[in-house]
Design a protein around this motif. Structure first.
Motif, PDB file in Angstrom:
ATOM      1  N   ALA A   1      -0.603  12.832   2.841  1.00 44.95           N
ATOM      2  CA  ALA A   1      -0.132  11.471   2.594  1.00 44.95           C
ATOM      3  C   ALA A   1      -0.493  10.551   3.743  1.00 44.95           C
ATOM      4  N   THR A   2      -0.691   9.295   3.393  1.00 45.94           N
ATOM      5  CA  THR A   2      -0.829   8.227   4.372  1.00 45.94           C
ATOM      6  C   THR A   2       0.119   7.115   3.922  1.00 45.94           C
ATOM      7  N   THR A   3       0.255   6.099   4.734  1.00 45.17           N
ATOM      8  CA  THR A   3       1.148   4.997   4.355  1.00 45.17           C
ATOM      9  C   THR A   3       0.412   3.682   4.367  1.00 45.17           C
ATOM     10  N   SER A   4       0.922   2.743   3.610  1.00 46.59           N
ATOM     11  CA  SER A   4       0.454   1.361   3.637  1.00 46.59           C
ATOM     12  C   SER A   4       1.675   0.490   3.882  1.00 46.59           C
ATOM     13  N   VAL A   5       1.448  -0.791   3.968  1.00 48.06           N
ATOM     14  CA  VAL A   5       2.552  -1.713   4.225  1.00 48.06           C
ATOM     15  C   VAL A   5       3.596  -1.581   3.119  1.00 48.06           C
ATOM     16  N   GLY A   6       4.871  -1.540   3.495  1.00 49.96           N
ATOM     17  CA  GLY A   6       5.948  -1.439   2.514  1.00 49.96           C
ATOM     18  C   GLY A   6       6.548  -0.058   2.399  1.00 49.96           C
TER      19      GLY A   6
ATOM     20  N   MET B   1      -9.574  -4.718   9.918  1.00 45.19           N
ATOM     21  CA  MET B   1      -8.404  -5.582   9.965  1.00 45.19           C
ATOM     22  C   MET B   1      -8.285  -6.491   8.745  1.00 45.19           C
ATOM     23  N   LEU B   2      -9.220  -6.391   7.806  1.00 47.78           N
ATOM     24  CA  LEU B   2      -9.121  -7.146   6.560  1.00 47.78           C
ATOM     25  C   LEU B   2      -8.356  -6.368   5.491  1.00 47.78           C
ATOM     26  N   SER B   3      -8.002  -5.113   5.785  1.00 46.11           N
ATOM     27  CA  SER B   3      -7.256  -4.284   4.846  1.00 46.11           C
ATOM     28  C   SER B   3      -5.785  -4.211   5.248  1.00 46.11           C
ATOM     29  N   LYS B   4      -4.902  -4.362   4.279  1.00 43.22           N
ATOM     30  CA  LYS B   4      -3.462  -4.302   4.566  1.00 43.22           C
ATOM     31  C   LYS B   4      -3.060  -2.934   5.100  1.00 43.22           C
ATOM     32  N   ASN B   5      -3.830  -1.900   4.741  1.00 40.71           N
ATOM     33  CA  ASN B   5      -3.483  -0.547   5.200  1.00 40.71           C
ATOM     34  C   ASN B   5      -3.533  -0.419   6.719  1.00 40.71           C
ATOM     35  N   SER B   6      -4.280  -1.308   7.376  1.00 45.72           N
ATOM     36  CA  SER B   6      -4.380  -1.239   8.841  1.00 45.72           C
ATOM     37  C   SER B   6      -3.089  -1.661   9.527  1.00 45.72           C
ATOM     38  N   TYR B   7      -2.150  -2.231   8.774  1.00 40.07           N
ATOM     39  CA  TYR B   7      -0.919  -2.747   9.372  1.00 40.07           C
ATOM     40  C   TYR B   7       0.294  -1.871   9.057  1.00 40.07           C
ATOM     41  N   ALA B   8       0.026  -0.695   8.488  1.00 42.72           N
ATOM     42  CA  ALA B   8       1.123   0.227   8.184  1.00 42.72           C
ATOM     43  C   ALA B   8       1.514   0.954   9.472  1.00 42.72           C
ATOM     44  N   GLY B   9       2.628   0.596  10.036  1.00 40.86           N
ATOM     45  CA  GLY B   9       3.045   1.165  11.319  1.00 40.86           C
ATOM     46  C   GLY B   9       3.838   2.442  11.160  1.00 40.86           C
ATOM     47  N   PHE B  10       3.173   3.501  10.652  1.00 38.81           N
ATOM     48  CA  PHE B  10       3.867   4.760  10.415  1.00 38.81           C
ATOM     49  C   PHE B  10       2.983   5.943  10.797  1.00 38.81           C
ATOM     50  N   ASP B  11       3.639   7.044  11.150  1.00 39.29           N
ATOM     51  CA  ASP B  11       2.998   8.349  11.269  1.00 39.29           C
ATOM     52  C   ASP B  11       3.492   9.215  10.130  1.00 39.29           C
ATOM     53  N   VAL B  12       2.596  10.070   9.597  1.00 37.69           N
ATOM     54  CA  VAL B  12       2.958  10.914   8.455  1.00 37.69           C
ATOM     55  C   VAL B  12       2.600  12.358   8.768  1.00 37.69           C
ATOM     56  N   THR B  13       3.530  13.271   8.506  1.00 33.65           N
ATOM     57  CA  THR B  13       3.262  14.706   8.606  1.00 33.65           C
ATOM     58  C   THR B  13       3.679  15.365   7.305  1.00 33.65           C
ATOM     59  N   ALA B  14       2.950  16.416   6.925  1.00 35.30           N
ATOM     60  CA  ALA B  14       3.261  17.139   5.689  1.00 35.30           C
ATOM     61  C   ALA B  14       3.207  18.633   5.956  1.00 35.30           C
ATOM     62  N   ALA B  15       4.161  19.370   5.393  1.00 36.18           N
ATOM     63  CA  ALA B  15       4.203  20.824   5.581  1.00 36.18           C
ATOM     64  C   ALA B  15       4.814  21.474   4.352  1.00 36.18           C
ATOM     65  N   ASN B  16       4.325  22.687   4.031  1.00 29.78           N
ATOM     66  CA  ASN B  16       4.915  23.449   2.930  1.00 29.78           C
ATOM     67  C   ASN B  16       6.248  24.024   3.373  1.00 29.78           C
TER      68      ASN B  16
END
Length: 630
Positions: free
Chosen positions: A98-103, A72-87
């Motif tokens: 891919a993953t997401t971070s805040v913003g 919980m000290l990392s901003k990445n823990s607050y990225a409220g997203f799901d990510v999927t990737a496909a060719n």
């Protein structure tokens, strides 16, 4: 006290055992009192350590950089997203993850990986293949020595000048004629027109000597089925040794030069690769594949600015023996930057070409990892406030459990009539009765404890002091303090309000909890009050809680207040541990004194028995004398 068997009271008729026991009672009571005091200290230590265990679990789960999913000290823990990737082609694996971070912005991204970033690299030729031309005259009536599993066996070629095909057939026949060599070595054409030997079994097989012109290093295969842990560099023809020095760029783009790395002929392949990798702090990697028999040399950093230059000491030709050919000047071919074309979400958005020196990078809150050049990849970013909410709630729940436990212990009423049981009392009770008694006796041992009360009050303040630059307050995201007096310091959550804040003000929520101080970036147990206050104002709430837990539970350097008090298991330097040790010493001394006192009592009663026996004997004699006079 003494366990000796004594027979007493024969002359006096007294119950000596009971009498001495009664006389000893005031002194045994003092020992029992000291044992009870010692037990109370031990119980207090157990209670402290139980709380320390809870705080340690919170720190390990929520404040550990090695646990990115819950840190919980990392901003990445607050990225409220799901990510999927496909060719875009069915059945094809995606060339990017891919993953997401805040913003990050939710939507569909189109990603075309044109090429990956590569390192500065040199690939070598197989070390078990010759590069020299075949010379038949050199193979007339010559001896070749092989070593298999530590045993050496030789063959001798025919006394004629062979063609290469004739030589191969001749050697094969000689190998098959030797029981120890039959079916274990294959002979074929090597690179250039040379002869190649390869193993047909798993044993380490080497050509150890030959009287062919220019020895084995250039005409015959060098090493067959090389094992990187046992094959020595001398097997590769490195018979002098030397040094290698590397120029490279580190992860920050700073050009550096390694110290000269010693290459010994007695080292194994594995020891050589370790020496290069460690001597450059991992910035240069020397690899060897047992499967292909090839060395490769590459920089850790990728991209067009990657640098890899190697300098030998000038006389040994170490790289040539490894079949690594470095261009003029010792500079390896440079790498290339990754090229990727990204179309962000949004109506009418255009494709943007991006070049990066690495295959992992972040743009607009999306963290890309390129894995292969590919056709178009579709990345879908979907808002998911539940994921971030669950992380925050998980921490708050554990925090509340800790606060509840501390409040319970510091408010608990002490049961004065329940003292630790003496040995005599314990023997007279059943196991369940003992457990219930001790449970009552432990109550209130931490009542009003100033360390624990201060820790809870400080943590409560950490939640409700504003965070400079966060742009949002705790009340705005639905967090508040319980109105129940007995739950002082406990945090309540408005789920709807918190989820809404995560979805619409994610960057500010992340700052509120995880923002780092810009003035004092790291925790310092020796910081002044002014430094602490400045750091505290600039930090997010969970950063503050982490500092507070370290103030009370730090086990290294300047120890935390609770660690100084109770220590961890095995620590005999804490205040309570020292107190227990002193009480144990006092108890042992008192028990020794009891034994001395008891023995002295028995000695006195023994003398009384002797006196009474003498008196009884004199009385009997006197009675006899008086009776005889009649």
């Amino acid at each position: 006290m003494s366990n000796s068997l004594r027979i007493t009271g024969m002359a006096t008729g007294m119950d000596t055992e009971a009498t001495i026991k009664q006389m000893m009672k005031p002194y045994t009571m003092r020992v029992d009192k000291m044992k009870q005091d010692r037990q109370i200290v031990a119980w207090r230590q157990e209670l402290y350590r139980d709380i320390l265990s809870d705080t340690a679990n919170i720190s390990k789960t929520y404040f550990d950089i090695l646990k990115p999913d819950t840190n919980m000290l990392s901003k990445n823990s607050y990225a409220g997203f799901d990510v999927t990737a496909a060719n875009s082609i069915a059945g094809e694996s995606a060339g990017v993850s891919a993953t997401t971070s805040v913003g990050a912005v939710a939507g569909n991204y189109s990603v075309n990986v044109v090429n990956l970033a590569t390192a500065a690299k040199v690939d070598g030729a197989a070390i078990n293949e010759s590069k020299n031309s075949f010379v038949g005259e050199n193979w007339k009536n010559k001896t070749i020595m092989f070593e298999i599993g530590g045993i050496q066996k030789s063959i001798t070629t025919n006394d004629v000048v062979p063609t290469r095909d004739q030589l191969i057939l001749d050697i094969k026949a000689k190998l098959e004629a030797k029981t120890e060599l039959a079916g274990k070595i294959n002979v074929s054409q090597g690179l250039g027109d040379g002869i190649k030997f390869s193993a047909l079994i798993n044993d380490s097989v080497k050509v150890v000597s030959t009287d062919v012109v220019d020895e084995m290093n250039n005409v015959t295969g060098k090493v067959i089925n090389a094992n990187k842990y046992t094959t020595k560099l001398s097997d590769l023809g490195i018979v002098v040794g030397g040094t290698l020095t590397f120029d490279y760029r580190d992860s920050k783009g700073v050009t550096k030069k390694s110290n000269p790395i010693t290459v010994s002929k007695d080292a194994t392949i594995s020891q050589l690769t370790d020496a290069v990798n460690q001597g450059t702090s991992g910035a240069v990697k020397l690899n060897f594949s047992e499967l292909t028999g090839k060395f490769s040399l590459e920089s850790l950093e990728t991209g067009s600015s990657a640098l890899l230059k190697v300098t030998e000491d000038g006389v040994t030709g170490i790289l040539a023996k490894l079949n690594l050919t470095i261009p003029a000047g010792g500079v390896a071919p440079t790498g290339v930057d990754a090229t990727v074309k990204i179309t962000p979400p949004g109506t009418g958005a255009s494709e943007i070409t991006v070049t990066k020196p690495r295959n992992d990078f972040s743009i607009d809150g999306v963290n890309y990892t390129l894995t292969k050049s590919s056709t178009i990849n579709n990345i879908t970013v979907t808002g998911n406030s539940q994921k971030t909410y669950d992380k925050i709630k998980g921490f708050i729940d554990k925090y509340n459990e800790l606060v509840d436990k501390i409040n319970e212990k510091t408010d608990e009423k002490k049961q004065y009539k329940y003292l630790p049981l003496t040995d005599e009392q314990r023997t007279a009770m059943k196991e369940e009765e003992i457990k219930q008694w001790e449970s009552n006796a432990k109550q209130g041992l931490l009542k009003g404890d100033s360390n624990l009360e201060n820790m809870v009050n400080t943590m409560r303040s950490a939640f409700f002091q504003s965070v400079e630059g966060a742009g949002i307050s705790l009340s705005e995201i639905g967090l508040s303090t319980s109105q129940v007096i007995s739950q002082k310091g406990k945090i309540m959550i408005d789920e709807t309000k918190l989820k809404a804040a995560i979805e619409t003000r994610g960057e500010q929520v992340a700052n509120l909890f995880s923002k780092q101080s810009t003035t004092y970036s790291s925790y310092n147990s020796d910081a002044t009050s002014i430094e602490r206050n400045t750091r505290n104002k600039e930090q997010g709430i969970f950063q503050r809680i982490n500092d507070i837990l370290q103030d009370y539970t730090k086990t290294t350097g300047k120890k935390g207040l609770l660690i100084q008090k109770a220590g961890i298991k095995g620590d005999i330097t804490s205040l309570l541990s020292v107190d227990i040790i002193k009480k144990d010493e006092k108890i042992n001394e008192m028990i020794k004194n009891l034994s001395v006192r008891e023995n002295s009592y028995y000695l006195k009663f023994s003398k009384l028995e002797v006196a009474m026996n003498k008196l009884n004997s004199q009385s009997s004699w006197l009675t006899q004398q008086l009776g005889g006079g009649n």
